[in-house]
Scaffold this motif. Structure first.
Motif, PDB file in Angstrom:
ATOM      1  N   GLU A   1       0.820  -1.209   0.000  1.00  0.00           N
ATOM      2  CA  GLU A   1       0.000   0.000   0.000  1.00  0.00           C
ATOM      3  C   GLU A   1       0.853   1.256   0.000  1.00  0.00           C
ATOM      4  N   ASP A   2       0.408   2.229  -0.782  1.00  0.00           N
ATOM      5  CA  ASP A   2       1.067   3.524  -0.841  1.00  0.00           C
ATOM      6  C   ASP A   2       0.475   4.400   0.263  1.00  0.00           C
ATOM      7  N   GLU A   3       1.295   4.777   1.227  1.00  0.00           N
ATOM      8  CA  GLU A   3       0.808   5.568   2.366  1.00  0.00           C
ATOM      9  C   GLU A   3       0.241   6.909   1.915  1.00  0.00           C
ATOM     10  N   ASN A   4       0.779   7.468   0.839  1.00  0.00           N
ATOM     11  CA  ASN A   4       0.327   8.770   0.355  1.00  0.00           C
ATOM     12  C   ASN A   4      -0.871   8.671  -0.586  1.00  0.00           C
ATOM     13  N   SER A   5      -1.115   7.461  -1.083  1.00  0.00           N
ATOM     14  CA  SER A   5      -2.214   7.257  -2.018  1.00  0.00           C
ATOM     15  C   SER A   5      -2.769   5.850  -1.817  1.00  0.00           C
ATOM     16  N   PRO A   6      -3.639   5.647  -0.847  1.00  0.00           N
ATOM     17  CA  PRO A   6      -4.121   4.315  -0.476  1.00  0.00           C
ATOM     18  C   PRO A   6      -4.790   3.542  -1.606  1.00  0.00           C
ATOM     19  N   GLU A   7      -5.259   4.254  -2.638  1.00  0.00           N
ATOM     20  CA  GLU A   7      -5.944   3.552  -3.724  1.00  0.00           C
ATOM     21  C   GLU A   7      -4.979   2.870  -4.686  1.00  0.00           C
TER      22      GLU A   7
ATOM     23  N   ARG B   1      -0.933   0.819  -5.293  1.00  0.00           N
ATOM     24  CA  ARG B   1       0.079  -0.023  -4.660  1.00  0.00           C
ATOM     25  C   ARG B   1       1.451   0.327  -5.225  1.00  0.00           C
TER      26      ARG B   1
END
Length: 265
Positions: A227-233, A235
């Motif tokens: 998961e991308d912490e800055n963009s949860p939508e 990977r």
């Protein structure tokens, strides 16, 4: 001289394992095989023991089929050539297949939404060798292949330089079953080496005296991202170091799930 899927019989070749990691993302061969036979739409969960730590900190969650694309983005590559930076999309859209928890970190396993393809050539021993995505040869050949696909298929198909594997976006007309000719298969007895990938040659063209093939990868391609912490939508695709650490654990999880499904059957 160029031949296409539409103009000629479908040719099946086996692709040599050399360089396969560039577009298969270090996914174990049996993991790719397991994904071809999906379980029932209901979510299946498996808890297994982490082989490396000896604790029960790893789990695998099989997800229901979904048509919602998730972008898997690559980390910035400081050594990328200007051509790579210009040609690459920087992300590849995938459908989520499974979610794994390893040491408290969640990883999404996805399959590309579009056709996974590769540019390859035959070496002196008649092995079909893929051109690495970060190879300078790809910088020269990709624009040519992109242009040929556009000329051949018009707006129906677009060749895209996505991370981990090239993709063909659009609807590829499937050849009739009768068009498949066993005589065109390199592995005529049907027994395929575990270190080889089966591919379908879509078109062939010449570049600087070298015959280059655009092939569709028939084996399932799995990509792993966290998961991308800055963009949860979206990977983030694994780095090479992360892959070396995580893939053995995922391999065991898939194997345990396969054994459990066999027992149920």
């Amino acid at each position: 001289m160029m031949r296409s899927l539409v103009q000629s019989l479908v040719l099946i070749a086996t692709i040599n394992v050399v360089g396969v990691q560039s577009f298969i993302t270090s996914t174990p061969s049996f993991v790719r095989t397991q994904i071809t036979e999906r379980s029932s739409p209901s979510v299946k969960t498996l808890l297994t023991r982490n082989a490396h730590t000896g604790d029960s900190s790893s789990s695998l969650l099989k997800l229901p089929d979904s048509d919602i694309p998730i972008p898997f983005a690559e980390t910035k590559n400081e050594s990328a050539t200007p051509e790579q930076q210009q040609q690459s999309t920087g992300f590849i859209e995938c459908f989520a297949d499974s979610v794994a928890i390893v040491k408290g970190v969640e990883y999404t396993i996805g399959t590309p939404c579009d056709y996974a393809v590769a540019l390859c050539y035959f070496d002196d021993e008649e092995n079909l060798v893929p051109i690495e995505l970060d190879d300078i040869m790809m910088d020269d050949i990709f624009p040519i292949a992109e242009s040929i696909v556009e000329e051949e298929f018009g707006e129906e198909l677009v060749l895209v330089r996505t991370p981990q594997t090239l993709t063909l976006v659009g609807e590829l007309e499937e050849g009739e079953e009768d068009d498949y000719d066993e005589e065109n298969s390199i592995d005529q007895d049907g027994a395929q080496d575990e270190d080889e990938e089966e591919v379908e040659i879509l078109l062939t063209f010449d570049h600087a005296g070298q015959e280059v093939n655009l092939v569709k990868i028939l084996d399932p391609v799995l990509l792993v991202g966290k998961e991308d912490e800055n963009s949860p939508e979206q990977r983030i695709l694994l780095t090479e170091e992360e892959s070396d650490s995580i893939m053995p654990v995922l391999e065991e999880l898939f194997l345990e799930q396969s054994l459990e499904e066999d027992e149920e059957d």
